[in-house]
Scaffold this motif. Structure first.
Motif, short mmCIF file in Angstrom:
data_model
loop_
_atom_site.label_atom_id
_atom_site.label_comp_id
_atom_site.label_asym_id
_atom_site.label_seq_id
_atom_site.Cartn_x
_atom_site.Cartn_y
_atom_site.Cartn_z
N LEU A 245 53.08 81.81 16.45
CA LEU A 245 52.08 82.69 15.87
C LEU A 245 51.75 83.79 16.89
N LEU A 246 51.56 85.00 16.41
CA LEU A 246 51.22 86.08 17.33
C LEU A 246 49.83 85.90 17.93
N GLN A 247 48.90 85.38 17.13
CA GLN A 247 47.53 85.13 17.58
C GLN A 247 46.93 86.36 18.29
N ALA A 248 46.99 87.48 17.60
CA ALA A 248 46.48 88.74 18.14
C ALA A 248 45.07 88.98 17.60
N ASP A 249 44.11 89.06 18.49
CA ASP A 249 42.72 89.25 18.06
C ASP A 249 42.50 90.51 17.22
N PRO A 250 43.15 91.64 17.53
CA PRO A 250 42.92 92.83 16.69
C PRO A 250 43.30 92.62 15.22
N THR A 251 44.28 91.74 14.96
CA THR A 251 44.64 91.48 13.56
C THR A 251 43.55 90.68 12.86
N VAL A 252 42.87 89.83 13.61
CA VAL A 252 41.78 89.03 13.05
C VAL A 252 40.60 89.95 12.69
N ILE A 253 40.32 90.87 13.58
CA ILE A 253 39.24 91.83 13.33
C ILE A 253 39.56 92.66 12.09
N PHE A 254 40.82 93.08 11.97
CA PHE A 254 41.24 93.85 10.80
C PHE A 254 41.14 92.99 9.54
N ALA A 255 41.58 91.75 9.61
CA ALA A 255 41.55 90.86 8.45
C ALA A 255 40.13 90.61 7.98
N ASN A 256 39.19 90.53 8.93
CA ASN A 256 37.78 90.32 8.57
C ASN A 256 37.09 91.61 8.17
N VAL A 264 35.83 87.44 19.33
CA VAL A 264 36.44 86.72 18.21
C VAL A 264 36.09 85.24 18.32
N LEU A 265 35.47 84.72 17.26
CA LEU A 265 35.02 83.33 17.24
C LEU A 265 35.87 82.52 16.26
N ASN A 266 35.69 81.20 16.31
CA ASN A 266 36.47 80.32 15.43
C ASN A 266 36.24 80.66 13.96
N LYS A 267 35.03 81.08 13.61
CA LYS A 267 34.73 81.40 12.22
C LYS A 267 35.55 82.60 11.73
N HIS A 268 35.95 83.47 12.66
CA HIS A 268 36.78 84.62 12.29
C HIS A 268 38.24 84.23 12.09
N LEU A 269 38.65 83.15 12.73
CA LEU A 269 40.07 82.78 12.73
C LEU A 269 40.50 82.07 11.45
N VAL A 270 39.56 81.64 10.63
CA VAL A 270 39.92 80.83 9.46
C VAL A 270 40.13 81.67 8.20
N ILE A 271 39.90 82.97 8.28
CA ILE A 271 40.01 83.80 7.09
C ILE A 271 41.43 83.76 6.52
N ASP A 272 41.51 83.60 5.20
CA ASP A 272 42.80 83.51 4.51
C ASP A 272 43.25 84.93 4.15
N ASN A 273 43.91 85.55 5.08
CA ASN A 273 44.33 86.94 4.92
C ASN A 273 45.67 87.11 5.64
N PRO A 274 46.66 87.74 5.00
CA PRO A 274 47.99 87.86 5.62
C PRO A 274 47.99 88.65 6.93
N ASN A 276 45.83 87.97 9.28
CA ASN A 276 45.32 87.03 10.29
C ASN A 276 46.51 86.32 10.95
N THR A 277 46.90 86.79 12.12
CA THR A 277 48.09 86.24 12.79
C THR A 277 47.80 84.93 13.51
N TYR A 278 46.58 84.41 13.37
CA TYR A 278 46.29 83.05 13.84
C TYR A 278 46.67 82.03 12.76
N ARG A 279 46.84 82.50 11.53
CA ARG A 279 47.20 81.59 10.43
C ARG A 279 48.58 81.87 9.87
N PHE A 280 49.00 83.13 9.90
CA PHE A 280 50.27 83.50 9.28
C PHE A 280 51.27 83.93 10.36
N LYS A 281 52.44 83.31 10.30
CA LYS A 281 53.47 83.54 11.31
C LYS A 281 54.16 84.89 11.06
N GLY A 282 54.64 85.48 12.14
CA GLY A 282 55.38 86.73 12.04
C GLY A 282 54.45 87.94 12.03
#
Length: 347
Positions: A245-256, A264-274, A276-282
């Motif tokens: 997983l890329l696990q890039a924080d800027p993608t999480v901010i964008f997804a949220n 970036v907190l754990n609550k931000h990492l769970v969003i179901d959004n493509p 979110n590179t903490y959840r979706f590979k590639g």
């Protein structure tokens, strides 16, 4: 003898009268056509597409563009401006501009191009707003094109990655250019930018130009300093090669969709959004911002190393600490988290 003297005086008077009339006509002609005429301090005068002749002439008077609107109107009639028509455009004004030159510019469409420069654009809406500010068409017209899937496909993109076609640079484009022609201008620049050398480097990474730009947008989101971009690019390429997983924080901010997030907190990492590179590979489906030339070239000329983890330095310099293993990364992460706590940065 007296008769001759009277004739001489008459001739003199007539000569003087002709001279005065000639000077008057010459003076009037000079002020009507050749003398500096612009009164306003405005830098440009704008004529909208299909704006009626009478309306343009009315605005020239009401906006105080020229010193003497009557002389300007006479000059316009003499030069058949109404017959030839006024071309839409953005016309440069200067204090030494005469009626003759101003009218000549209006009738021939001799306008100044807009030097349009853009960079650090986050969203399509931001870009459309900037375009609407600089050109005749409004921002909604541009936003509709940026969201037009058929138009994106025409240029070889899809609705998600279309934003990667716009290469930040300085462009000279006429103010009244049709919005679709403006987009086409950017497409031509994109084709020039992606030359054989850049395409070969992208192919060597097993990435398309669009995918390079998507990754470059993440690199740009992470890097505050251009000199660190190749190192960050190398890290993400290492993760892609390993199937991590890329696990890039800027993608999480964008997804949220919350660009106020500083931590970036754990609550931000769970969003179901493509995105979110903490959840979706590639790679995500599109860029998280408009990539810069520097970030694209950083991906194509990435730094080769073994790092797969990074964390912002606790001195808030904008640089990062890099690690090859989890244990080392956790040490770096704890330092940064402690620094955030010290500054009371909780979210």
């Amino acid at each position: 003898m007296a008769t001759n003297s009277k004739k001489s005086k008459t001739s003199l008077y007539i000569g003087l009268l002709i001279l005065v009339l000639g000077l008057t006509v010459a003076g009037t002609a000079y002020f009507m056509f050749m003398a500096p005429s612009i009164a306003t301090d405005e830098e440009y005068f704008y004529v909208k597409t299909d704006e009626p002749y009478a309306e343009v002439m009315k605005r020239i008077e009401s906006e105080g563009i020229v010193k003497n609107s009557s002389l300007f109107n006479y000059a316009a009639k003499f030069m058949d401006l109404e017959k030839t028509g006024i071309k839409a455009g953005r016309y440069k004004l200067s204090k030494d501009l005469s009626n003759r030159r101003f009218i000549g510019n209006l009738r021939a469409g001799y306008q100044d191009a807009v030097k349009f420069r853009f960079q650090n654009i986050r969203l399509k809406e931001n870009f459309a707003g900037l375009l609407g500010k600089e050109f005749e068409a409004d921002s909604l017209a541009f936003l509709n094109l940026l969201n037009d899937e058929a138009l994106a496909e025409k240029y070889g993109f899809n609705k998600d990655n279309f934003f990667t076609m716009f290469i930040p640079n300085t462009y000279e484009i006429y103010w009244n250019t049709n919005p679709k022609e403006v987009i086409d201008r950017f497409s031509k620049e994109y084709e020039k930018f992606w030359n054989a050398d850049r395409k070969a480097k992208a192919a060597a990474l097993n990435l398309t130009p669009q995918e390079v730009s998507v990754l470059a947008s993440i690199v740009k989101g992470e890097a505050l300093h251009v000199d660190e971009m190749p190192k960050i690019a190398g890290l993400y390429l290492n993760r892609l090669k390993k199937g991590m997983l890329l696990q890039a924080d800027p993608t999480v901010i964008f997804a949220n969709n919350d660009f106020t997030i500083r931590r970036v907190l754990n609550k931000h990492l769970v969003i179901d959004n493509p995105y979110n590179t903490y959840r979706f590979k590639g790679l995500p489906p599109g860029p998280i911002m408009m990539p810069s030339i520097a970030s694209i070239d950083a991906v194509l000329n990435y730094a080769q190393h073994e790092y797969i983890y990074m964390c912002a330095k606790d001195d808030f310099s904008g640089y990062h600490l890099f690690a090859t293993n989890v244990a080392e990364h956790q040490i770096n992460a704890r330092k940064f988290q402690k620094a955030l706590d010290a500054r009371n940065i909780k979210k």
